[in-house]
Structure formats: structure tokens, C-alpha cells
Design a protein around this motif. Structure first.
Motif, mmCIF file in Angstrom:
data_model
loop_
_atom_site.group_PDB
_atom_site.id
_atom_site.type_symbol
_atom_site.label_atom_id
_atom_site.label_comp_id
_atom_site.label_asym_id
_atom_site.label_seq_id
_atom_site.Cartn_x
_atom_site.Cartn_y
_atom_site.Cartn_z
ATOM 1 N N ASP A 93 0.673 -1.183 -0.027
ATOM 2 C CA ASP A 93 0.049 -0.008 0.043
ATOM 3 C C ASP A 93 1.015 1.286 -0.125
ATOM 4 O O ASP A 93 1.875 1.242 0.513
ATOM 5 C CB ASP A 93 -1.040 -0.061 1.308
ATOM 6 C CG ASP A 93 -1.669 -1.182 1.234
ATOM 7 O OD1 ASP A 93 -2.172 -1.555 0.375
ATOM 8 O OD2 ASP A 93 -2.023 -1.889 2.648
ATOM 9 N N ILE A 94 0.721 2.354 -0.643
ATOM 10 C CA ILE A 94 1.230 3.412 -0.929
ATOM 11 C C ILE A 94 0.670 4.493 0.185
ATOM 12 O O ILE A 94 -0.450 5.026 0.310
ATOM 13 C CB ILE A 94 0.782 4.117 -2.124
ATOM 14 C CG1 ILE A 94 1.239 3.001 -3.328
ATOM 15 C CG2 ILE A 94 1.732 5.389 -2.277
ATOM 16 C CD1 ILE A 94 0.847 3.491 -4.740
ATOM 17 N N PRO A 95 1.855 4.928 1.164
ATOM 18 C CA PRO A 95 1.468 5.890 2.057
ATOM 19 C C PRO A 95 1.133 7.132 1.377
ATOM 20 O O PRO A 95 2.030 7.787 0.730
ATOM 21 C CB PRO A 95 2.561 6.022 3.118
ATOM 22 C CG PRO A 95 3.574 5.485 2.157
ATOM 23 C CD PRO A 95 3.054 4.557 1.309
ATOM 24 N N VAL A 96 -0.077 8.046 1.616
ATOM 25 C CA VAL A 96 -0.150 9.308 1.162
ATOM 26 C C VAL A 96 0.206 10.376 1.864
ATOM 27 O O VAL A 96 0.884 11.302 1.638
ATOM 28 C CB VAL A 96 -1.847 9.321 1.012
ATOM 29 C CG1 VAL A 96 -2.178 10.813 0.368
ATOM 30 C CG2 VAL A 96 -2.471 8.410 0.024
ATOM 31 N N GLY A 97 -0.160 10.096 3.177
ATOM 32 C CA GLY A 97 0.413 11.315 4.058
ATOM 33 C C GLY A 97 -0.295 10.747 5.349
ATOM 34 O O GLY A 97 -0.767 9.682 5.851
ATOM 35 N N LYS A 98 0.219 11.576 6.574
ATOM 36 C CA LYS A 98 -0.229 11.385 7.912
ATOM 37 C C LYS A 98 -0.448 12.435 8.819
ATOM 38 O O LYS A 98 -0.077 13.654 8.397
ATOM 39 C CB LYS A 98 0.892 10.348 8.509
ATOM 40 C CG LYS A 98 2.248 11.575 8.991
ATOM 41 C CD LYS A 98 3.195 10.674 9.672
ATOM 42 C CE LYS A 98 4.613 11.573 10.237
ATOM 43 N NZ LYS A 98 5.498 10.979 11.007
ATOM 44 N N VAL A 99 -0.977 12.424 9.814
ATOM 45 C CA VAL A 99 -1.425 13.320 10.977
ATOM 46 C C VAL A 99 -0.495 12.895 12.153
ATOM 47 O O VAL A 99 -1.055 11.768 12.856
ATOM 48 C CB VAL A 99 -2.877 13.642 10.991
ATOM 49 C CG1 VAL A 99 -3.245 14.362 12.265
ATOM 50 C CG2 VAL A 99 -3.471 14.066 9.790
ATOM 51 N N ALA A 100 0.103 13.369 12.947
ATOM 52 C CA ALA A 100 0.914 13.116 13.878
ATOM 53 C C ALA A 100 0.522 13.988 14.989
ATOM 54 O O ALA A 100 0.888 15.103 14.861
ATOM 55 C CB ALA A 100 2.380 12.652 13.695
ATOM 56 N N ILE A 101 0.104 13.353 16.067
ATOM 57 C CA ILE A 101 -0.220 14.503 17.287
ATOM 58 C C ILE A 101 0.716 13.846 18.429
ATOM 59 O O ILE A 101 0.208 12.729 18.932
ATOM 60 C CB ILE A 101 -1.512 14.460 17.520
ATOM 61 C CG1 ILE A 101 -2.347 14.771 16.375
ATOM 62 C CG2 ILE A 101 -1.913 15.266 18.852
ATOM 63 C CD1 ILE A 101 -3.900 14.637 16.566
ATOM 64 N N ARG A 102 1.489 14.529 18.970
ATOM 65 C CA ARG A 102 2.251 14.119 20.162
ATOM 66 C C ARG A 102 1.320 14.035 21.686
ATOM 67 O O ARG A 102 0.309 14.806 21.663
ATOM 68 C CB ARG A 102 3.353 15.001 20.661
ATOM 69 C CG ARG A 102 4.299 15.275 19.314
ATOM 70 C CD ARG A 102 5.631 15.815 19.989
ATOM 71 N NE ARG A 102 6.292 14.693 21.127
ATOM 72 C CZ ARG A 102 7.001 13.813 20.923
ATOM 73 N NH1 ARG A 102 7.383 13.507 19.528
ATOM 74 N NH2 ARG A 102 7.508 13.202 21.769
ATOM 75 N N LYS A 103 1.460 13.227 22.217
ATOM 76 C CA LYS A 103 0.765 12.758 23.556
ATOM 77 C C LYS A 103 0.290 14.020 24.232
ATOM 78 O O LYS A 103 -0.660 14.374 24.722
ATOM 79 C CB LYS A 103 1.496 11.981 24.206
ATOM 80 C CG LYS A 103 0.684 11.585 25.526
ATOM 81 C CD LYS A 103 1.092 10.323 26.399
ATOM 82 C CE LYS A 103 0.543 10.236 27.647
ATOM 83 N NZ LYS A 103 1.068 9.182 28.494
ATOM 84 N N GLU A 104 1.221 15.035 24.456
ATOM 85 C CA GLU A 104 1.124 16.242 25.332
ATOM 86 C C GLU A 104 0.516 17.323 24.744
ATOM 87 O O GLU A 104 -0.345 18.248 25.180
ATOM 88 C CB GLU A 104 2.295 16.846 25.687
ATOM 89 C CG GLU A 104 3.369 17.133 24.608
ATOM 90 C CD GLU A 104 4.251 16.065 24.193
ATOM 91 O OE1 GLU A 104 5.505 16.488 23.643
ATOM 92 O OE2 GLU A 104 3.916 14.834 24.619
ATOM 93 N N ASP A 105 -0.019 17.170 23.066
ATOM 94 C CA ASP A 105 -0.913 18.081 22.558
ATOM 95 C C ASP A 105 -2.391 17.643 22.353
ATOM 96 O O ASP A 105 -3.483 18.364 21.859
ATOM 97 C CB ASP A 105 -0.167 18.198 21.189
ATOM 98 C CG ASP A 105 1.148 19.033 21.259
ATOM 99 O OD1 ASP A 105 1.272 20.038 22.346
ATOM 100 O OD2 ASP A 105 1.890 18.920 20.317
ATOM 101 N N LEU A 106 -2.657 16.426 22.920
ATOM 102 C CA LEU A 106 -3.990 15.734 22.475
ATOM 103 C C LEU A 106 -4.827 16.498 23.026
ATOM 104 O O LEU A 106 -6.296 16.635 22.743
ATOM 105 C CB LEU A 106 -4.121 14.405 23.000
ATOM 106 C CG LEU A 106 -3.268 13.323 22.060
ATOM 107 C CD1 LEU A 106 -3.011 11.762 22.690
ATOM 108 C CD2 LEU A 106 -3.925 13.131 20.745
#
Length: 823
Positions: A93-106
Motif C-alpha cells: 500500500d502507498i502511504p499518502v500522508g499522515k497526521v501525527a499528534i504528540r501525546k502532550e498536545d492531544l
């Protein structure tokens, strides 16, 4: 989890939310923007995938609409949502993109829908884990008698490194002294098949001094000499024949080593260069709703006062003056009765829910003026009963609806009967026949299911029926509508409409199936209300096509079936069981199972299998739908426990201990492991002969790896996880629920104060004041007394939190690692 009386604070994490939709997927440049490619989303804790949506049709702006909820069983640094493109000709599968959120910012995004810009998926930014370092500066006399400094760096250990292709990695570390004109690198040995390597290797670096330096026994490192020196530690996976994989890095400035100190600390691994790049192409965006909850649960004794106050609620007269009702009142505007769920769970566990539900239902009926509007709103009473049905009625829904829903999904017949929505070539008469067949199966399954209805639900329905008849004695139908408004409108019809939210299906249905479920749900609602309302209702239907469709059903026959069903689930007559319990699936999925009786070494020991658990047996199959290779009756399960990673050098393993050899299973991720252990423990918790001890590792090579005992029949060396027997298959952590109640009270303390002021005002002025209208206050003095008692209990519990919080680990401990410096 069961109630615990521990001395430690337990940090319990959960995540719920929704992957809503995406728009404009793919790079903005190029010949097309994924127009011919299907997509799906995944959720990862650090680099471990824990959830995956189904694949959605070709679209650059797909609507996913998938809800998720899971307990997070381990520490994590980052929560990531990935969008992948799936093509027919690509192996991967081809990765299109991601959203990464650090735990302290949730916390910034808690409970709200937000659009997030997709970022590129860069392997150098995909890191997790921590490293334990010790550093010090030594004074060293060289051969020519001059004095210089030596930097000593010890790589002690790492913890929580990621899996590589689903297996433990082969990690090693490089240690580099980096400065403006130098880069001295050293390397540890490779540790095989482990995510928690123990290195214990020490490296020495000479720190060059200026010629003007004069030695002294207790020197102070001069600022300008080390200001730009730092130690860089990188973790890598040894790829053998393939390329080595970057696992993470941290950088520590040498200037912290002033005054001959020894610096020893845990550091979180960081992305290479902090994962920053030049501005990427526009990859599209993803709309998400994320709610992360972290409960800091104190020892059980701390909650005694608040728990007792909540458990006393059903006995308080009037019920509106009880602590439980006060909580619902002050949280109604901000949370919409969300705070009632922990109250329902707490009362349920202590068998105090029925009297509370009876009292709040009676209060609502006092304010209901017309019989035909009974229990139709979203009130405190209806929300509590809704929550109760979802908790205790889960198995009831599974055995009643799951088989027919599976048939609807798999056969996927067209059922559209709205002339406006018909597609070219559709035959409305055929569609009507298909829909009628589905409705008839769902309706029959429901009306013949009374023997499966949980006893608590029957007790509540009986109470509602009696209250309604007493409130509206002149209306013969109200006793039925009081029950049907819950069992049909709020339970079965909702579960048919959204089976994925009740765990009856794993994913959101396709649009066509979703439309079929909508039509079935609308029909079931109306059929369910036929037995409780007067006849000649067909004229009230808004849509002509629904009017025509309902004429296919025999009204008198349906009314009798509904009334008989409502009588059976709400009467004083105890239901007789056939003695043969229907089998229904509780959980199933793909796992890796260790072959029984094999030697320790060898890949063939672990094979993919389809694991399937019903309320009667656990079985594994070569593939889904194939004949069972092994069947273990649930009544033979003696324990379900986690397995130490060192047993087979594999993460996410658990064991099912039964009368034969233990069954060793590796789940796909930590959330799945937790889920399997939980459901297996619950279904077998009342078994006779359950073990009190177990072996946390395996019997390999003639001995237990954990305790080194040679006999395979040696009793376990570790106590089993405690389970509490209950009359329903339900495990409630009462301390955690009470902590949630405390947090809801604490966050609404200003509203609690307003309610207290309103009580005081009513007592003084002997009348309903304007500020009192926001609350239900029947007895100002009794309510005031409850609120004052609540205030004292909350203050005392807050003091416990403050005292425990003062003991929080210092930065650099394994529980509170330092967020390292990055390039």
C-alpha cells in the motif's frame, strides 16, 4: 479491571473518536490526484498500528465515518493517523500522508472535530522508545604530562523500540561526540531480537583543551570550550543483508557536565532532525475527532467517601437531591449527560442501579403531561437507561441481530423503495419484496428473543410499565409505549441503523447497505410502536412509499406479536429457558499461534490462524470459515494471562491455560492483545477450578524459563490476575469510575456553586428564582445538604491528588524521560 487496593497511582489511558473524511488527497502536482485509487486509514501508537478502516471507493475526498474506541495498554509518545492508497498492481500500500499528534498536545483537540493537514510519511520521523545514558567528565593526565578531559559515555539500555516487519528488531547504537570541527563516532554490539536491549557499553572521548589550560584538581569546565559540543546517540536496526533502519536519536549537550557531576537519565528518542523538512506538497487533509482520556486513579481507600455518597443516591428523597442526580444536572449543558455513564457503571456494579433508574423515571413522569410523549426526550432518565441497555444488552444484541445483519451485509440485495432514489434498471416491486423479507427476519428475531433479554433490563421495563400505568391510568396503551420507546426505538432500531457502533459489524456499512439499514430501522420503529398505540396509524406516515410498504404487513398480527413480546420482557412471570444456550461469536480475528509441543527455535513454530471465540468455545482455524483445527470449551479455560516477551522474543503474546497444554497466541498489536485477554477472562471468569498462580513464561527445553523449575506440572510462580465474580459478564473498575465522577464534578465546580446558591436563594425567598430554572431543585434544603457534603468530599479527594502529585517522578526517570535535544 477489578477494583484494586494498591498504594500506587494507576495511569489508565483510553482513546475514542471518529475518522470523519478526507479531501483533496494526493500531491497537488502530477497527472492525477489519486482519482483511480481506493484509500483507507490506520491509527498507530508510535509505530504500532492498532486500528484500520475498511478500504473506501475511488475518491480524492472519501467519507470514512468510522468511530473508534480502545484502551491504551502501554505508554506512548505519539498518536498518528495514516492515509494509504491501495492499488491493484502494487504489492504494498502507498502511504499518502499522515497526521501525527504528540501525546502532550492531544488535550488541544479533545472532543472537537478538526481538519488536519496531511504531512509526508518519512521513515526518519517514525520513532518510538527511550534510551538510558550515563555521562561524566574525567580529568586525565597524558603521556607528556599535560592535563586534558575525557568524556565517558555509557549506553545502559533502551526500552520500547519498534517492531520491524512485525518482529522484534536487532538494535545497535552509535555514539558520536559532535562539535564544530569534529565528529568522533563509536558503535555498540548488535543485540538480537529485542525491543528492550541491555547494552551496558562504555565509550571514552578525549575533549581537547586549549594550550593555556592549567590543570587543577577540581576544575570547572569553561563555557566556551564545550558550548558547542554534544553527544549524539542514534539507534539502528541491523538489516544484515538489507539496509539498516533508523530507530531514533537523542542529543545531550556536554555543558550539563559542569563541576564533575555524573549525569544519568532516560531520554525519549526523537526523529532525525526532529522530522522537519522544507514545506511539503499539499497532500490533502483529514477531518478527525479525537478524545484522549487519562485517569490518574488513586488507591481505593481515597475514593471511599465519594463512592459511598454516590451509592447512597437511590435512597435520597427526593431523588433530585441525590449526588448522582446533582452531577447530571450540573453537567447537562456542557456534556449533555455524558457524566452519567460512570455513575451508571458504578451503581450497576454494586446492584444499586434499578432503584435509581426507577426514581429518576418516576420524576420524569411527574413532568410528562401527555401519554404519547412518554420517554421521548433526551433526559437524565432516558440517558441512564440507554447507557444501561448498551452495557448489559451487548450479548443480547449479538445473539438477536448479528446473524440477520450478517445475512443483509453478505447478500446485499437492493431494497430502495423511494421512487426518487431508484437507479436505472431497478425494479421497485423486487426491491420492496427484498426489504419486506429483511424486515420480517429482523422483526421475528426480535419478537422471539424474550428469553435472551437480560434480567436487569426486564426488571427496569417492569418498573417503567408500572410507573406509566400509575401516571396515566386511563390510557391502556401507555404501559406498552413506556417499554417500546426503549426496547424498539432506543435499542434495536438504533443497533440496526448503526451496527458498527454496537460491535455487531467491524466497519461502517457501504452507502447502499446503509440505506437498506435505514429503511429497516424506520420500519422496526413503527412496527414496535404498533402494539402500544391505537390503530389507523398508516395515515400518519409522511412518505407515500412508506405508506404503501406498511400495507404489506398484517397489522393485527404484528400488534399481537409486539404485545406478547413486551409482556414477556416486562411482566412478573419469570421466563423459562430452554436449557440450551444459543452460541454467538464474541470475538474473532487473525493471530499467530505457536504450534504445540515444538522446540523453541524455528519460524515454523508460529503460524497464522483464525482465532474465534463464542460464548461456548474457543477455536482456531487455518482460515476464516474453514473447519476448526482445535476446539477448547470455554468451561475448560483455567486462566488467561500475558506472556513475557522473552519467552519467544515476540511482543503482544498471551496464553490461554486450559486442561491440556497452554495455548500461546501472538496478537497483531497491544490493543488487540488487551482485547483478547479481556474478553477471554470475562467469558471464563465464573469457571470452577480457575488457577490462582501461573507461569509468565514458557516451558522450553525441559524447564520453565521464568522460575527454572524442571517439572512441567510445577504450580505457577506468579499470582494470576484477580477477577471478581459477578452475576453479569461485566468487569467494572469502580475506582476508575469514581475518579471519572470526581473529574466531572471538579471541572463543573462553578456550576455546582451556582446550584448551591440557587438552593440558598429558594430557601430564603421561598419561591422559584430565575437562577434556579437551570436546575432540578425539588427540596432546596436537602439538595443544599448534599452539595455541601459533596464539596467537603471533593476537597478531601483533591488533597489526596495534590499529595500524590507531589511525588511525581523527577525528569529523567524511566516513567518521566527527558525529551531530548534535536538537531
Amino acid at each position: 479491571m477489578a477494583e484494586e487496593d494498591d498504594t500506587k497511582i494507576r495511569i489508565l489511558q483510553s482513546l475514542r473518536g471518529k475518522i470523519c473524511e478526507a479531501k483533496n488527497l494526493g500531491p497537488s502536482s502530477g497527472p492525477n490526484r489519486l482519482r483511480d485509487i481506493c484509500t483507507f486509514c490506520t491509527i498507530s501508537l508510535d509505530q504500532e498500528e492498532v486500528y484500520r478502516t475498511k478500504v473506501y471507493e475511488k475518491s480524492v475526498s472519501p467519507f470514512y465515518g468510522e468511530d473508534f474506541y480502545f484502551e491504551i495498554p502501554r505508554p506512548f509518545q505519539c498518536l498518528s493517523f495514516y492515509v494509504y492508497a491501495k492499488t491493484m498492481f502494487q504489492i504494498r500500500d502507498i502511504p499518502v500522508g499522515k497526521v501525527a499528534i504528540r501525546k502532550e498536545d492531544l488535550y488541544k483537540y479533545c472532543g472537537k472535530e478538526n481538519w488536519f493537514q496531511l504531512q509526508p510519511v518519512d521513515p526518519h520521523s517514525e520513532v518510538q522508545g527511550k534510551v538510558h545514558l550515563e555521562m561524566k567528565l574525567n580529568e586525565l593526565i597524558t603521556e607528556n604530562g599535560s592535563i586534558c578531559q575525557q568524556l565517558v559515555v555509557q549506553i545502559i539500555a533502551c526500552q520500547g523500540l519498534p517492531l520491524i516487519s512485525g518482529q522484534n528488531c536487532d538494535p545497535y547504537a552509535t555514539v558520536t561526540l559532535v562539535g564544530p570541527a569534529r565528529s568522533d563516532q563509536k558503535k555498540t554490539k548488535v543485540k538480537k531480537k529485542t525491543s528492550d536491549p541491555q547494552f551496558d557499553e562504555t565509550f571514552h572521548f578525549e575533549v581537547t583543551r586549549s594550550s593555556s589550560y592549567k590543570g587543577r584538581s577540581h576544575f570547572h569546565v569553561e563555557e566556551e570550550d564545550i558550548e558547542k559540543l554534544e553527544i549524539k546517540v542514534e539507534l539502528w536496526n541491523n538489516g544484515n543483508l538489507a539496509q539498516d533502519v533508523f530507530l531514533g536519536e537523542t542529543r545531550v549537550s556536554v555543558k550539563i557536565l559542569r563541576n564533575d557531576i555524573v549525569h544519568r537519565a532516560w531520554y525519549l528518542l526523537q526523529p532525525k532532525g526532529n522530522g522537519t523538512k522544507s514545506k511539503p506538497d499539499d497532500l490533502g487533509s483529514l477531518r478527525l475527532k479525537v478524545t484522549y482520556t487519562e485517569d490518574n486513579v488513586l488507591p481505593s481507600a481515597c475514593y471511599t467517601a465519594l463512592r459511598n455518597l454516590m451509592l447512597k443516591s437511590p435512597d435520597v428523597k427526593p431523588i433530585s437531591a441525590s449526588a448522582a442526580h446533582v452531577l447530571g444536572d450540573i453537567c447537562r449543558e456542557s456534556l449533555g449527560y455524558e457524566a452519567l455513564l460512570p455513575v451508571v457503571r458504578l451503581l450497576l456494579h454494586h446492584n444499586r442501579l434499578l432503584p435509581f433508574l426507577t426514581s429518576v423515571a418516576a420524576l420524569e413522569l411527574e413532568n410528562t403531561q401527555e401519554a404519547n410523549t412518554i420517554f421521548r426526550g433526551n433526559s437524565l432518565a432516558t440517558r441512564c437507561i440507554d447507557d444501561m441497555m448498551k452495557i448489559v444488552g451487548k450479548s443480547y444484541l449479538t445473539v438477536t441481530l448479528k446473524p440477520v445483519l450478517n445475512e443483509i451485509f453478505e447478500s446485499n440485495k437492493t431494497c430502495e423503495i423511494d421512487p426518487v432514489k431508484l437507479k436505472e434498471g431497478d425494479n421497485v416491486e423486487v426491491n420492496k419484496e427484498n426489504l419486506q423479507g429483511y424486515v420480517q427476519k429482523v422483526f421475528t428475531s426480535i419478537t422471539q428473543s424474550s428469553s435472551s433479554c437480560p434480567p436487569l433490563m426486564c426488571d427496569v421495563f417492569r418498573s417503567l410499565r408500572q410507573l406509566a400505568s400509575k401516571r396515566f391510568p386511563a390510557d391502556p396503551h401507555v404501559q406498552y409505549s413506556a417499554v417500546s420507546s426503549f426496547i424498539f426505538l432506543r435499542f434495536f432500531a438504533v443497533a440496526v441503523l448503526s451496527p458498527h457502533t454496537f460491535q455487531l459489524r467491524s466497519h461502517l456499512p457501504d452507502p447502499e447497505i446503509s440505506r437498506t439499514l435505514t429503511l429497516i430501522s424506520k420500519t422496526i420503529q413503527s412496527l414496535g410502536s404498533w402494539g402500544s398505540l391505537s390503530k389507523n396509524k398508516l395515515s400518519s406516515f409522511k412518505e407515500t412509499y412508506m405508506y404503501d410498504f406498511f400495507k404489506l404487513f398484517q397489522e393485527d398480527e404484528c400488534i399481537e406479536k409486539v404485545k406478547k413480546f413486551l409482556d414477556e420482557i416486562s411482566s412478573n412471570v419469570s421466563k423459562e429457558s430452554s436449557g440450551v444456550e444459543d452460541s454467538f461469536v464474541l470475538k474473532e480475528g487473525e493471530v499467530h499461534k505457536r504450534a504445540q509441543g515444538r522446540k523453541r527455535i524455528g519460524k515454523k513454530n508460529f503460524k497464522k490462524r483464525w482465532l474465534r471465540l463464542t460464548n461456548q468455545e474457543l477455536s482456531y482455524h487455518k482460515q476464516k470459515g474453514k473447519e476448526a483445527l482445535c476446539v477448547i470449551p470455554v468451561k475448560h479455560i483455567l486462566g488467561v494471562e500475558k506472556l513475557e516477551e522473552s519467552a519467544f522474543n515476540r511482543k503482544n503474546m498471551f496464553q490461554v491455560i486450559h486442561s491440556e497444554k497452554p495455548l500461546y497466541v501472538q496478537a497483531g498489536n497491544c490493543v488487540e492483545t488487551n482485547s483478547w485477554i479481556e474478553v477471554l477472562s470475562q467469558v471464563s471468569r465464573c469457571n470452577t477450578g480457575r488457577l490462582s498462580t501461573f507461569h509468565p513464561s514458557a516451558y522450553v527445553g525441559g524447564l520453565w524459563l521464568c522460575c527454572k523449575e524442571p517439572s512441567e506440572n510445577t504450580p505457577g510462580c506468579k499470582p494470576c490476575t484477580a477477577t471478581v465474580l459477578a452475576n453479569i459478564q461485566l468487569d467494572i473498575d469502580c475506582d476508575r469510575e469514581t475518579e471519572r465522577i470526581f473529574s466531572f464534578f471538579s471541572s463543573n465546580r462553578s456550576r455546582l456553586q451556582k446550584m448551591e446558591d440557587a438552593c440558598a436563594g429558594m430557601s430564603v425567598y421561598l419561591g422559584q428564582q430565575e437562577e434556579c430554572s437551570a436546575f432540578t431543585i425539588q427540596d432546596p434544603k436537602e439538595t443544599f445538604r448534599t452539595i455541601k457534603e459533596l464539596g467537603e468530599v471533593l476537597d478531601d479527594l483533591q488533597a489526596h491528588h495534590d499529595s500524590k502529585g507531589a511525588l511525581t517522578d523527577e525528569p529523567g526517570t524511566i516513567e518521566n524521560p527527558i525529551v531530548g535535544k534535536t538537531a
